[in-house]
Design a protein around this motif. Structure first.
Motif, PDB file in Angstrom:
ATOM      1  N   LEU A 297       0.732  -1.392   0.190  1.00  0.00           N
ATOM      2  CA  LEU A 297      -0.029  -0.056  -0.048  1.00  0.00           C
ATOM      3  C   LEU A 297       0.903   1.387   0.040  1.00  0.00           C
ATOM      4  O   LEU A 297       0.645   2.312  -0.715  1.00  0.00           O
ATOM      5  N   ILE A 298       1.874   1.270   0.735  1.00  0.00           N
ATOM      6  CA  ILE A 298       2.828   2.509   0.941  1.00  0.00           C
ATOM      7  C   ILE A 298       3.417   2.681  -0.648  1.00  0.00           C
ATOM      8  O   ILE A 298       3.579   3.858  -1.127  1.00  0.00           O
ATOM      9  N   LEU A 299       3.827   1.751  -1.302  1.00  0.00           N
ATOM     10  CA  LEU A 299       4.860   1.660  -2.466  1.00  0.00           C
ATOM     11  C   LEU A 299       3.560   2.304  -3.414  1.00  0.00           C
ATOM     12  O   LEU A 299       3.772   3.113  -4.531  1.00  0.00           O
ATOM     13  N   ALA A 300       2.454   1.588  -3.480  1.00  0.00           N
ATOM     14  CA  ALA A 300       1.360   2.073  -4.470  1.00  0.00           C
ATOM     15  C   ALA A 300       0.896   3.286  -4.313  1.00  0.00           C
ATOM     16  O   ALA A 300       0.623   3.941  -5.255  1.00  0.00           O
ATOM     17  N   SER A 301       0.801   3.778  -2.907  1.00  0.00           N
ATOM     18  CA  SER A 301       0.282   5.316  -2.828  1.00  0.00           C
ATOM     19  C   SER A 301       1.544   5.977  -3.205  1.00  0.00           C
ATOM     20  O   SER A 301       1.072   7.109  -3.964  1.00  0.00           O
ATOM     21  N   ALA A 302       2.670   5.730  -3.379  1.00  0.00           N
ATOM     22  CA  ALA A 302       3.701   6.711  -3.630  1.00  0.00           C
ATOM     23  C   ALA A 302       3.479   6.713  -5.398  1.00  0.00           C
ATOM     24  O   ALA A 302       3.767   7.829  -6.016  1.00  0.00           O
ATOM     25  N   LEU A 303       3.565   5.623  -5.991  1.00  0.00           N
ATOM     26  CA  LEU A 303       3.309   5.677  -7.532  1.00  0.00           C
ATOM     27  C   LEU A 303       2.077   6.159  -8.009  1.00  0.00           C
ATOM     28  O   LEU A 303       2.053   7.078  -8.848  1.00  0.00           O
ATOM     29  N   LEU A 304       0.949   5.947  -7.283  1.00  0.00           N
ATOM     30  CA  LEU A 304      -0.225   6.966  -7.602  1.00  0.00           C
ATOM     31  C   LEU A 304      -0.170   8.107  -7.458  1.00  0.00           C
ATOM     32  O   LEU A 304      -0.856   9.183  -8.166  1.00  0.00           O
ATOM     33  N   ALA A 305       0.528   8.726  -6.229  1.00  0.00           N
ATOM     34  CA  ALA A 305       0.875  10.149  -6.144  1.00  0.00           C
ATOM     35  C   ALA A 305       1.470  10.781  -7.169  1.00  0.00           C
ATOM     36  O   ALA A 305       1.191  12.135  -7.659  1.00  0.00           O
ATOM     37  N   LEU A 306       2.530   9.948  -7.681  1.00  0.00           N
ATOM     38  CA  LEU A 306       3.327  10.480  -8.631  1.00  0.00           C
ATOM     39  C   LEU A 306       2.525  10.810 -10.006  1.00  0.00           C
ATOM     40  O   LEU A 306       2.920  11.762 -10.574  1.00  0.00           O
ATOM     41  N   THR A 307       1.379  10.146 -10.360  1.00  0.00           N
ATOM     42  CA  THR A 307       0.618  10.203 -11.415  1.00  0.00           C
ATOM     43  C   THR A 307      -0.067  11.562 -11.235  1.00  0.00           C
ATOM     44  O   THR A 307      -0.299  12.410 -12.434  1.00  0.00           O
ATOM     45  N   PHE A 308      -0.431  11.929 -10.091  1.00  0.00           N
ATOM     46  CA  PHE A 308      -1.007  13.330  -9.875  1.00  0.00           C
ATOM     47  C   PHE A 308       0.034  14.418  -9.989  1.00  0.00           C
ATOM     48  O   PHE A 308      -0.333  15.412 -10.960  1.00  0.00           O
ATOM     49  N   LEU A 309       1.148  14.338  -9.636  1.00  0.00           N
ATOM     50  CA  LEU A 309       2.259  15.359  -9.697  1.00  0.00           C
ATOM     51  C   LEU A 309       2.641  15.080 -11.403  1.00  0.00           C
ATOM     52  O   LEU A 309       2.818  16.375 -11.913  1.00  0.00           O
ATOM     53  N   GLY A 310       2.639  14.053 -12.008  1.00  0.00           N
ATOM     54  CA  GLY A 310       3.103  13.845 -13.527  1.00  0.00           C
ATOM     55  C   GLY A 310       2.096  14.716 -14.197  1.00  0.00           C
ATOM     56  O   GLY A 310       2.454  15.327 -15.184  1.00  0.00           O
ATOM     57  N   GLY A 311       0.881  14.348 -14.086  1.00  0.00           N
ATOM     58  CA  GLY A 311      -0.336  15.088 -14.775  1.00  0.00           C
ATOM     59  C   GLY A 311       0.077  16.412 -14.645  1.00  0.00           C
ATOM     60  O   GLY A 311      -0.111  17.297 -15.732  1.00  0.00           O
ATOM     61  N   GLU A 312       0.264  17.202 -13.624  1.00  0.00           N
ATOM     62  CA  GLU A 312       0.560  18.540 -13.555  1.00  0.00           C
ATOM     63  C   GLU A 312       1.759  19.126 -14.032  1.00  0.00           C
ATOM     64  O   GLU A 312       1.667  20.158 -14.723  1.00  0.00           O
ATOM     65  N   MET A 313       2.857  18.245 -14.223  1.00  0.00           N
ATOM     66  CA  MET A 313       3.986  18.790 -14.729  1.00  0.00           C
ATOM     67  C   MET A 313       3.858  18.559 -16.522  1.00  0.00           C
ATOM     68  O   MET A 313       4.323  19.540 -17.011  1.00  0.00           O
ATOM     69  N   MET A 314       2.929  17.783 -16.881  1.00  0.00           N
ATOM     70  CA  MET A 314       2.958  17.597 -18.401  1.00  0.00           C
ATOM     71  C   MET A 314       1.947  18.756 -18.603  1.00  0.00           C
ATOM     72  O   MET A 314       2.077  19.293 -20.033  1.00  0.00           O
ATOM     73  N   GLN A 315       0.812  19.032 -18.068  1.00  0.00           N
ATOM     74  CA  GLN A 315       0.027  20.242 -18.156  1.00  0.00           C
ATOM     75  C   GLN A 315       0.875  21.588 -18.594  1.00  0.00           C
ATOM     76  O   GLN A 315       0.483  22.455 -19.292  1.00  0.00           O
ATOM     77  N   ILE A 316       2.023  21.547 -17.602  1.00  0.00           N
ATOM     78  CA  ILE A 316       2.632  22.849 -17.641  1.00  0.00           C
ATOM     79  C   ILE A 316       3.838  22.741 -18.881  1.00  0.00           C
ATOM     80  O   ILE A 316       3.893  23.574 -19.671  1.00  0.00           O
ATOM     81  N   GLY A 317       4.556  21.456 -18.703  1.00  0.00           N
ATOM     82  CA  GLY A 317       5.628  21.448 -19.799  1.00  0.00           C
ATOM     83  C   GLY A 317       5.192  21.045 -21.140  1.00  0.00           C
ATOM     84  O   GLY A 317       6.154  21.281 -22.290  1.00  0.00           O
ATOM     85  N   MET A 318       4.267  20.380 -21.483  1.00  0.00           N
ATOM     86  CA  MET A 318       3.742  19.910 -22.835  1.00  0.00           C
ATOM     87  C   MET A 318       2.365  20.520 -23.139  1.00  0.00           C
ATOM     88  O   MET A 318       1.952  19.855 -24.411  1.00  0.00           O
ATOM     89  N   ASN A 319       1.629  21.206 -22.445  1.00  0.00           N
ATOM     90  CA  ASN A 319       0.537  21.777 -22.783  1.00  0.00           C
ATOM     91  C   ASN A 319      -0.563  20.728 -23.085  1.00  0.00           C
ATOM     92  O   ASN A 319      -1.454  20.836 -23.793  1.00  0.00           O
ATOM     93  N   LEU A 320      -0.733  19.471 -22.111  1.00  0.00           N
ATOM     94  CA  LEU A 320      -1.566  18.434 -22.006  1.00  0.00           C
ATOM     95  C   LEU A 320      -2.586  18.691 -21.209  1.00  0.00           C
ATOM     96  O   LEU A 320      -2.337  19.325 -20.048  1.00  0.00           O
ATOM     97  N   PRO A 321      -3.813  18.196 -21.396  1.00  0.00           N
ATOM     98  CA  PRO A 321      -4.677  18.357 -20.390  1.00  0.00           C
ATOM     99  C   PRO A 321      -4.497  17.628 -19.043  1.00  0.00           C
ATOM    100  O   PRO A 321      -3.834  16.616 -19.301  1.00  0.00           O
ATOM    101  N   LYS A 322      -4.857  18.058 -17.922  1.00  0.00           N
ATOM    102  CA  LYS A 322      -4.799  17.152 -16.755  1.00  0.00           C
ATOM    103  C   LYS A 322      -5.381  16.017 -16.720  1.00  0.00           C
ATOM    104  O   LYS A 322      -5.101  15.289 -15.992  1.00  0.00           O
ATOM    105  N   ALA A 323      -6.289  15.790 -17.635  1.00  0.00           N
ATOM    106  CA  ALA A 323      -6.821  14.510 -17.814  1.00  0.00           C
ATOM    107  C   ALA A 323      -6.056  13.306 -18.189  1.00  0.00           C
ATOM    108  O   ALA A 323      -6.213  12.165 -17.951  1.00  0.00           O
ATOM    109  N   MET A 324      -4.740  13.720 -18.368  1.00  0.00           N
ATOM    110  CA  MET A 324      -3.613  12.608 -18.425  1.00  0.00           C
ATOM    111  C   MET A 324      -3.376  11.840 -17.119  1.00  0.00           C
ATOM    112  O   MET A 324      -3.075  10.750 -17.354  1.00  0.00           O
ATOM    113  N   THR A 325      -3.676  12.452 -16.053  1.00  0.00           N
ATOM    114  CA  THR A 325      -3.523  11.884 -15.198  1.00  0.00           C
ATOM    115  C   THR A 325      -4.492  10.750 -14.827  1.00  0.00           C
ATOM    116  O   THR A 325      -4.061   9.477 -14.573  1.00  0.00           O
TER     117      THR A 325
END
Length: 369
Positions: A297-325
């Motif tokens: 659960l701890i490792l999976a939480s970290a991985l899924l938390a990363l998807t939230f951060l990654g979605g925000e990063m792609m929205q900023i860096g590649m102008n992609l919608p946050k729905a990518m998360t």
């Protein structure tokens, strides 16, 4: 031809290998999606998985996102081990946030070490009470908990929207749908100075360990496992089915309520409509990806938390919608469920042989080998 054959014994190797395969397939599919969107796939994957945690602040943000996921997932694990399909962590989370806000606003700018515990307890109580509705409907009217908890999620969301547009709306907030800011005494202490990471992460880690101990060392955990494996066996052994259902729901609701309370008493410091980007729903993926075990659960939480951060990063860096998360989270769940099939089944190659009677060209039988 290819067919699926039921294994005599479930594969322990695939039980642990399945999440890894699911992640690899998700990354490969993401690579192809970036190509289809005419974006650099290597840069896209780098922005999604690596850049968000490339410095200490990013790692702290990862912990900040992982904390509510882990709390919600820990509570859901108790339900799912007992085959109680509670989909309502999102609603428990939202009601916990509302309850904590009501308590925090009563104290205003007051001081006292006891204010924060009271606020957090209010969030836990509201989350547990909200889950009690589904528990009551299941134990007294045999209502399907999947349907009731999903519907309660939407009711909780609308209650939150009503609160921030109505009784909890900040009168000095320039008509924005948000509550007033909490007093300092109602805010969680920071875990790492200079970052937004607060002690809510410790609550989540303790919750994950507590759930692990519950099922490994306690009689009630054993009862819940038996209830999940064979309800008739649990009834024959005299285990209190209704009490176990209530226990699972109340603990899951309380943990998700604590997650909601930690979110509003953390860096947000107030109640806003966007208090949850879908933590309660994503926690369901965490439970299955983490194999309902504390470390998983701890490792999976970290991985899924990363998807939230990654979605925000792609929205900023590649102008992609946050729905990518949501897209990456959905892909991960899809591949996980697909790969999980190989825990119980194996692929078998079959060949058909046609036999015919003497003096006739008519097929009589088909044999498989």
């Amino acid at each position: 031809m290819l067919s699926l054959e039921r294994r005599q014994v479930d594969s322990r190797l695939m039980e642990y290998l399945s999440p890894v395969l699911a992640l690899m397939l998700t990354i490969i599919t993401g690579f192809l999606i970036f190509l289809g969107l005419d974006r650099d796939p290597v840069e896209g994957l780098r922005l999604f998985f690596i850049v968000p945690i490339s410095d200490a602040v990013g790692v702290a943000e990862l912990g900040l996102k992982a904390a509510p996921l882990l709390l919600c997932a820990a509570g859901l694990t108790i339900c799912y081990r007992a085959k109680i399909w509670n989909i309502g962590a999102e609603g428990h989370f939202l009601m916990g946030a509302v309850g904590a806000t009501i308590a925090a606003l009563q104290f205003g700018e007051g001081t006292g070490f006891w204010i924060l515990p009271v606020v957090l307890l209010a969030g836990i109580a509201c989350g547990a009470l909200w889950s009690a509705i589904a528990a009551f409907l299941k134990t007294h009217f045999h209502c399907n908990e999947i349907l009731t908890t999903i519907m309660l999620n939407y009711i909780a969301l609308n209650l939150l929207l009503y609160a921030v547009h109505g009784p909890l709306k900040d009168p000095y907030g320039f008509s924005f749908p948000q509550s007033a800011m909490f007093g300092d005494a109602a805010l969680l202490p920071m875990l790492i100075p200079g970052t937004r990471l607060h002690i809510g992460l410790l609550f989540a880690l303790l919750a994950a360990v507590a759930v692990g101990v519950l099922f490994a060392r306690t009689f009630i955990g054993f009862q819940l496992k038996v209830l999940g494996e064979d309800e008739k066996a649990a009834e024959f052994a005299g285990f209190p089915r209704k009490r176990l259902i209530w226990f699972a729901f109340l603990v899951a609701g309380g943990m998700a309520g604590l997650a909601g309370a930690s979110e509003v008493t953390g860096p947000i410091g107030q109640l806003i409509p966007q208090v949850s980007p879908g933590y309660g729903y994503t926690a369901i993926i965490v439970v299955f990806l983490g194999r309902m075990r504390a470390i998983g659960l701890i490792l999976a939480s970290a991985l899924l938390a990363l998807t939230f951060l990654g979605g925000e990063m792609m929205q900023i860096g590649m102008n992609l919608p946050k729905a990518m998360t949501g897209l990456f989270q959905g892909l991960l769940l899809f591949y996980l469920l697909t790969c999980d099939a190989f825990i119980h089944y194996r692929i078998r190659l079959t060949r058909k042989h046609i036999t015919a009677s003497a003096g006739s060209n008519t097929p009589l039988a088909t044999q498989e080998s």
